[in-house]
Design a protein around this motif. Structure first.
Motif, PDB file in Angstrom:
ATOM      1  N   MET A   1       0.854  -1.172   0.000  1.00 52.97           N
ATOM      2  CA  MET A   1       0.000   0.000   0.000  1.00 52.97           C
ATOM      3  C   MET A   1       0.896   1.231   0.000  1.00 52.97           C
ATOM      4  N   LYS A   2       0.533   2.196  -0.810  1.00 56.97           N
ATOM      5  CA  LYS A   2       1.312   3.422  -0.927  1.00 56.97           C
ATOM      6  C   LYS A   2       0.784   4.465   0.052  1.00 56.97           C
ATOM      7  N   ARG A   3       1.687   5.203   0.643  1.00 59.43           N
ATOM      8  CA  ARG A   3       1.329   6.281   1.563  1.00 59.43           C
ATOM      9  C   ARG A   3       1.405   7.597   0.804  1.00 59.43           C
ATOM     10  N   LEU A   4       0.397   8.431   0.976  1.00 62.86           N
ATOM     11  CA  LEU A   4       0.342   9.725   0.297  1.00 62.86           C
ATOM     12  C   LEU A   4       0.165  10.850   1.309  1.00 62.86           C
ATOM     13  N   THR A   5       0.694  11.993   0.957  1.00 60.33           N
ATOM     14  CA  THR A   5       0.424  13.206   1.709  1.00 60.33           C
ATOM     15  C   THR A   5      -0.472  14.061   0.829  1.00 60.33           C
ATOM     16  N   VAL A   6      -1.576  14.508   1.367  1.00 55.69           N
ATOM     17  CA  VAL A   6      -2.545  15.263   0.577  1.00 55.69           C
ATOM     18  C   VAL A   6      -2.712  16.645   1.188  1.00 55.69           C
ATOM     19  N   ASN A   7      -2.599  17.649   0.360  1.00 54.19           N
ATOM     20  CA  ASN A   7      -2.877  19.023   0.786  1.00 54.19           C
ATOM     21  C   ASN A   7      -4.270  19.391   0.296  1.00 54.19           C
ATOM     22  N   VAL A   8      -5.076  19.933   1.183  1.00 55.67           N
ATOM     23  CA  VAL A   8      -6.431  20.328   0.801  1.00 55.67           C
ATOM     24  C   VAL A   8      -6.628  21.809   1.099  1.00 55.67           C
ATOM     25  N   SER A   9      -7.506  22.409   0.339  1.00 57.64           N
ATOM     26  CA  SER A   9      -7.808  23.821   0.555  1.00 57.64           C
ATOM     27  C   SER A   9      -8.573  23.989   1.867  1.00 57.64           C
ATOM     28  N   SER A  15     -15.321  21.545   4.721  1.00 55.11           N
ATOM     29  CA  SER A  15     -16.392  20.640   4.281  1.00 55.11           C
ATOM     30  C   SER A  15     -16.196  19.242   4.851  1.00 55.11           C
ATOM     31  N   LEU A  16     -14.962  18.778   4.859  1.00 54.48           N
ATOM     32  CA  LEU A  16     -14.667  17.471   5.443  1.00 54.48           C
ATOM     33  C   LEU A  16     -14.993  17.443   6.927  1.00 54.48           C
ATOM     34  N   GLU A  17     -14.631  18.487   7.637  1.00 53.52           N
ATOM     35  CA  GLU A  17     -14.921  18.557   9.072  1.00 53.52           C
ATOM     36  C   GLU A  17     -16.420  18.525   9.332  1.00 53.52           C
ATOM     37  N   HIS A  18     -17.178  19.284   8.537  1.00 52.15           N
ATOM     38  CA  HIS A  18     -18.639  19.286   8.684  1.00 52.15           C
ATOM     39  C   HIS A  18     -19.206  17.898   8.403  1.00 52.15           C
ATOM     40  N   TYR A  19     -18.702  17.251   7.365  1.00 54.46           N
ATOM     41  CA  TYR A  19     -19.164  15.913   7.017  1.00 54.46           C
ATOM     42  C   TYR A  19     -18.906  14.952   8.175  1.00 54.46           C
ATOM     43  N   LEU A  20     -17.698  14.962   8.693  1.00 58.21           N
ATOM     44  CA  LEU A  20     -17.338  14.054   9.782  1.00 58.21           C
ATOM     45  C   LEU A  20     -18.171  14.318  11.030  1.00 58.21           C
ATOM     46  N   GLN A  21     -18.448  15.581  11.321  1.00 54.15           N
ATOM     47  CA  GLN A  21     -19.252  15.930  12.494  1.00 54.15           C
ATOM     48  C   GLN A  21     -20.697  15.472  12.341  1.00 54.15           C
ATOM     49  N   ASP A  22     -21.192  15.449  11.112  1.00 55.44           N
ATOM     50  CA  ASP A  22     -22.583  15.063  10.862  1.00 55.44           C
ATOM     51  C   ASP A  22     -22.814  13.553  10.947  1.00 55.44           C
ATOM     52  N   GLN A  23     -21.759  12.772  10.950  1.00 52.06           N
ATOM     53  CA  GLN A  23     -21.893  11.319  10.988  1.00 52.06           C
ATOM     54  C   GLN A  23     -22.119  10.838  12.415  1.00 52.06           C
ATOM     55  N   GLU A  24     -23.008   9.864  12.559  1.00 50.60           N
ATOM     56  CA  GLU A  24     -23.268   9.306  13.880  1.00 50.60           C
ATOM     57  C   GLU A  24     -21.998   8.663  14.427  1.00 50.60           C
ATOM     58  N   VAL A  25     -21.334   7.896  13.583  1.00 52.65           N
ATOM     59  CA  VAL A  25     -20.027   7.332  13.909  1.00 52.65           C
ATOM     60  C   VAL A  25     -19.096   7.806  12.812  1.00 52.65           C
ATOM     61  N   LEU A  29     -10.549   9.918   8.416  1.00 52.78           N
ATOM     62  CA  LEU A  29     -10.300  10.754   7.247  1.00 52.78           C
ATOM     63  C   LEU A  29      -9.738   9.905   6.113  1.00 52.78           C
ATOM     64  N   THR A  30      -8.906   8.932   6.434  1.00 50.99           N
ATOM     65  CA  THR A  30      -8.350   8.029   5.431  1.00 50.99           C
ATOM     66  C   THR A  30      -9.457   7.264   4.719  1.00 50.99           C
ATOM     67  N   ALA A  31     -10.429   6.760   5.465  1.00 52.78           N
ATOM     68  CA  ALA A  31     -11.535   6.009   4.870  1.00 52.78           C
ATOM     69  C   ALA A  31     -12.363   6.886   3.935  1.00 52.78           C
ATOM     70  N   ARG A  34     -10.242   7.501   0.733  1.00 49.54           N
ATOM     71  CA  ARG A  34     -10.204   6.297  -0.104  1.00 49.54           C
ATOM     72  C   ARG A  34     -11.509   6.118  -0.850  1.00 49.54           C
ATOM     73  N   ALA A  35     -12.628   6.271  -0.148  1.00 48.09           N
ATOM     74  CA  ALA A  35     -13.944   6.109  -0.775  1.00 48.09           C
ATOM     75  C   ALA A  35     -14.150   7.139  -1.882  1.00 48.09           C
ATOM     76  N   ALA A  36     -13.763   8.372  -1.619  1.00 50.70           N
ATOM     77  CA  ALA A  36     -13.922   9.439  -2.611  1.00 50.70           C
ATOM     78  C   ALA A  36     -13.053   9.168  -3.842  1.00 50.70           C
ATOM     79  N   LEU A  37     -11.838   8.716  -3.627  1.00 51.23           N
ATOM     80  CA  LEU A  37     -10.936   8.434  -4.739  1.00 51.23           C
ATOM     81  C   LEU A  37     -11.425   7.248  -5.555  1.00 51.23           C
ATOM     82  N   LYS A  38     -11.921   6.215  -4.885  1.00 51.38           N
ATOM     83  CA  LYS A  38     -12.478   5.057  -5.597  1.00 51.38           C
ATOM     84  C   LYS A  38     -13.654   5.475  -6.471  1.00 51.38           C
ATOM     85  N   GLU A  39     -14.549   6.268  -5.906  1.00 46.05           N
ATOM     86  CA  GLU A  39     -15.719   6.714  -6.670  1.00 46.05           C
ATOM     87  C   GLU A  39     -15.292   7.563  -7.863  1.00 46.05           C
ATOM     88  N   TYR A  40     -14.351   8.464  -7.655  1.00 47.18           N
ATOM     89  CA  TYR A  40     -13.858   9.347  -8.708  1.00 47.18           C
ATOM     90  C   TYR A  40     -13.272   8.522  -9.863  1.00 47.18           C
TER      91      TYR A  40
END
Length: 83
Positions: A1-9, A15-25, A29-31, A34-40
Motif C-alpha cells: 500500500m502506498k502512503r500519500l500526503t494530501v494538501n487540501v484547501s 467541508s470534510l470537518e462538517h461531514y465528519l461531524q454530521d456522521q453518527e459514527v 479521514l483516510t476512509a 479512499r472512498a472518494a478516490l475510488k468513486e472518482y
C-alpha cells in the motif's frame, strides 16, 4: 500500500470537518478519502466497481408462467416437472 500526503484547501477541509461531524459514527479521514478516490476513478472508467447486490427482476404476467404461488410451492412444482 502506498502512503500519500494530501494538501487540501481551507474550503475542502471545512467541508470534510462538517461531514465528519454530521456522521453518527465518524469514519476516519483516510476512509473518506479512499472512498472518494475510488468513486472518482470508477466514474471515469479507471476502476471496476464491485458488483452490486444480486438483483432479480420478476417476470411480468405476460412473460412468466402466470402462476402466483411459485415461491411458496416451488417444491411441488419442481417435483411435478421432474416426473
Amino acid at each position: 500500500m502506498k502512503r500519500l500526503t494530501v494538501n487540501v484547501s481551507d474550503e475542502l477541509e471545512e467541508s470534510l470537518e462538517h461531514y465528519l461531524q454530521d456522521q453518527e459514527v465518524a469514519p476516519s479521514l483516510t476512509a473518506v478519502l479512499r472512498a472518494a478516490l475510488k468513486e472518482y476513478l470508477a466514474e471515469r472508467g479507471y476502476l471496476m466497481r464491485r458488483a452490486s447486490a444480486f438483483k432479480i427482476t420478476p417476470a411480468s404476467a405476460s412473460e412468466g408462467s402466470g402462476l402466483t404461488d411459485i415461491s411458496q410451492s416451488h417444491d411441488q412444482y419442481f417435483s411435478e416437472a421432474v416426473r
